[in-house]
Design a protein around this motif. Structure first.
Motif, PDB file in Angstrom:
ATOM      1  N   ILE A  45      40.059  30.176  35.243  1.00 56.91           N
ATOM      2  CA  ILE A  45      41.382  29.546  35.333  1.00 56.91           C
ATOM      3  C   ILE A  45      41.606  28.988  36.737  1.00 56.91           C
ATOM      4  N   GLU A  48      39.526  25.851  37.260  1.00 58.32           N
ATOM      5  CA  GLU A  48      40.056  24.738  36.474  1.00 58.32           C
ATOM      6  C   GLU A  48      41.321  24.172  37.090  1.00 58.32           C
ATOM      7  N   GLU A  49      42.202  25.061  37.553  1.00 59.44           N
ATOM      8  CA  GLU A  49      43.514  24.638  38.033  1.00 59.44           C
ATOM      9  C   GLU A  49      43.508  24.184  39.494  1.00 59.44           C
ATOM     10  N   LEU A 264      47.115  28.100  25.155  1.00 59.16           N
ATOM     11  CA  LEU A 264      46.583  27.910  26.492  1.00 59.16           C
ATOM     12  C   LEU A 264      45.371  28.810  26.701  1.00 59.16           C
ATOM     13  N   GLY A 265      44.278  28.235  27.198  1.00 59.16           N
ATOM     14  CA  GLY A 265      43.082  29.015  27.477  1.00 59.16           C
ATOM     15  C   GLY A 265      41.875  28.472  26.741  1.00 59.16           C
ATOM     16  N   SER A 266      40.942  29.366  26.449  1.00 63.88           N
ATOM     17  CA  SER A 266      39.756  28.991  25.678  1.00 63.88           C
ATOM     18  C   SER A 266      39.382  30.135  24.763  1.00 63.88           C
ATOM     19  N   TYR A 280      42.602  25.056  21.401  1.00 63.25           N
ATOM     20  CA  TYR A 280      42.683  25.528  22.784  1.00 63.25           C
ATOM     21  C   TYR A 280      42.808  24.345  23.735  1.00 63.25           C
ATOM     22  N   ARG A 282      43.921  23.083  28.049  1.00 62.85           N
ATOM     23  CA  ARG A 282      44.084  23.448  29.458  1.00 62.85           C
ATOM     24  C   ARG A 282      45.532  23.256  29.876  1.00 62.85           C
ATOM     25  N   ALA A 283      45.862  23.768  31.066  1.00 67.50           N
ATOM     26  CA  ALA A 283      47.243  23.714  31.529  1.00 67.50           C
ATOM     27  C   ALA A 283      47.729  22.294  31.796  1.00 67.50           C
ATOM     28  N   ASP A 284      46.804  21.341  31.961  1.00 66.42           N
ATOM     29  CA  ASP A 284      47.267  19.969  32.174  1.00 66.42           C
ATOM     30  C   ASP A 284      47.962  19.394  30.944  1.00 66.42           C
TER      31      ASP A 284
END
Length: 394
Positions: A45, A48-49, A264-266, A280, A282-284
């Motif tokens: 996370i 990715e973020e 949110l997540g995978s 699933y 991503r936060a974007d």
């Protein structure tokens, strides 16, 4: 030139450690040492973020193991009152004061940590830290500066019930948490500054001004607008504590077919939501034009994402007895018309005009933030960094 380091005391869930990393980034790419609670999921996370911080974020498994007794987790099966009471029980060998002592000893010997990209492993000595940032663990640390940021003073969240709460169990919870709330007063007395968003879990209070509190815009940022979703989606955001899984699934089962269920997540780091039922993301996704709404228990990391990106929010009902912070938060957010509270069905959230109404309330609050905070209205981390540079020359 040596890069300054921050020691982050982060609590349960994903938002606190993400906020610590974003805060370090806003200060000028400071190094930040963060407890490693969730292993590969937490690292994934963060990468990715905040990929820009791969060499500046250091994860410490030793800190994570030390702090684990301070974290709320569904696997313990303990209600919040007993959880808090245990942390101040003198007969508990891993109570908060004992952990505080172990942290002081670890800090003296050097805190071991590994960089997020895996390239560097080192021990951080006390003189390498310019400050401790607390969000939120009931621990005192003897460093040059102590900085708090979250959605309200924890002593008040645990020491009072929300207005209109008449359930005997709620008042019993306050009684059981009295010693824990007192511990938090001791911790709060060590803070040099407390950053608390303008809209927070205790917004209903009319407290006297406190020079240590600085009110902020949402502790998040506005994401770039995207159009990845092909049809309207509803995002389900489970807490890192896993205490809300049953409620989220119960609401998700009532989602109409015209909406795409997202989580949110995978699938690898969040197996609680089967991939044959949820997509699933991503936060974007918070910036996606086709994201129609967000359902969560009301953790403030999610709420601030919704506010900053103007996404209607619904919360699965969580009582003060279940989680005092959520009890206060849900009361405030409902009273201000910022969210819809759900029980067994998502229908009230999708009722005619409701999504637009909730979005318009966020728009109204965002415009007020622009008046109050100017260029920092869309980035609470940059706001905090600017204040610290002025006050502490950081």
């Amino acid at each position: 030139m040596k890069v300054p380091a921050l020691l982050a005391l982060t609590s349960h869930g994903n938002a606190p450690y993400l906020m610590a990393a974003r805060f370090a980034r806003a200060l000028g790419d400071y190094i930040v040492v963060i407890p490693d609670y969730y292993g590969e999921m937490q690292a994934a996370i963060l990468k990715e973020e905040i990929p820009q911080m791969n060499k500046r974020v250091f994860l410490s498994k030793e800190l994570g193991d030390l702090f684990k007794p301070l974290l709320l987790d569904s696997s313990t099966g303990v209600n919040y009152a007993r959880f808090g009471a245990k942390l101040v029980d003198e007969n508990n060998p891993m109570n908060a004061k004992q952990i505080e002592g172990k942290l002081a000893a670890m800090l003296k010997d050097g805190i071991p940590a590994r960089s997020l990209d895996g390239s560097t492993q080192k021990r951080f000595q006390p003189e390498e830290f310019c400050a401790v940032i607390n969000s939120t663990l009931p621990l005192r640390v003897d460093l040059l500066h102590s900085i708090f940021f979250f959605t309200g003073r924890m002593s008040r969240l645990y020491g009072t019930v929300p207005p209109g709460e008449e359930e005997p169990e709620a008042h019993q919870t306050v009684d059981e948490l009295a010693a824990y709330a007192k511990l938090w007063v001791e911790v709060e007395d060590t803070f040099d500054v407390e950053f608390i968003p303008r809209i927070n879990a205790l917004s209903y209070r009319e407290d006297a001004a406190d020079e240590r509190i600085i009110f902020t815009p949402p502790l998040t940022f506005t994401r770039p607008i995207s159009r990845k979703l092909e049809r309207p989606g509803i995002l389900f955001v489970p807490s890192g504590t896993r205490t809300d899984l049953y409620k989220l699934h119960r609401v998700a089962e009532t989602l109409p077919a015209e909406f795409q269920p997202l989580v949110l997540g995978s699938n690898s780091n969040n197996p609680d939501f089967p991939a044959d039922k949820f997509t699933y993301v991503r936060a974007d996704i918070f910036g996606d034009a086709n994201l129609a709404g967000v359902v969560s228990r009301g953790g403030w990391g999610t709420i601030w994402e919704c506010q900053s990106n103007l996404k209607p929010a619904a919360l699965v009902r969580t009582s003060f007895v279940e989680d005092p912070e959520m009890g206060h938060s849900q009361f405030v957010l409902k009273e201000r018309g910022l969210v819809e509270i759900l029980d067994d069905s998502i229908s009230p959230f999708l009722a005619a005009g409701k999504l637009e109404q909730l979005k318009n309330t966020f728009i109204k609050e965002s415009k007020l933030d622009e008046i109050l905070f100017g260029e920092f209205a869309g980035n609470g981390f940059a706001f905090m960094a600017d204040k610290l540079r002025c006050s502490f020359n950081m």
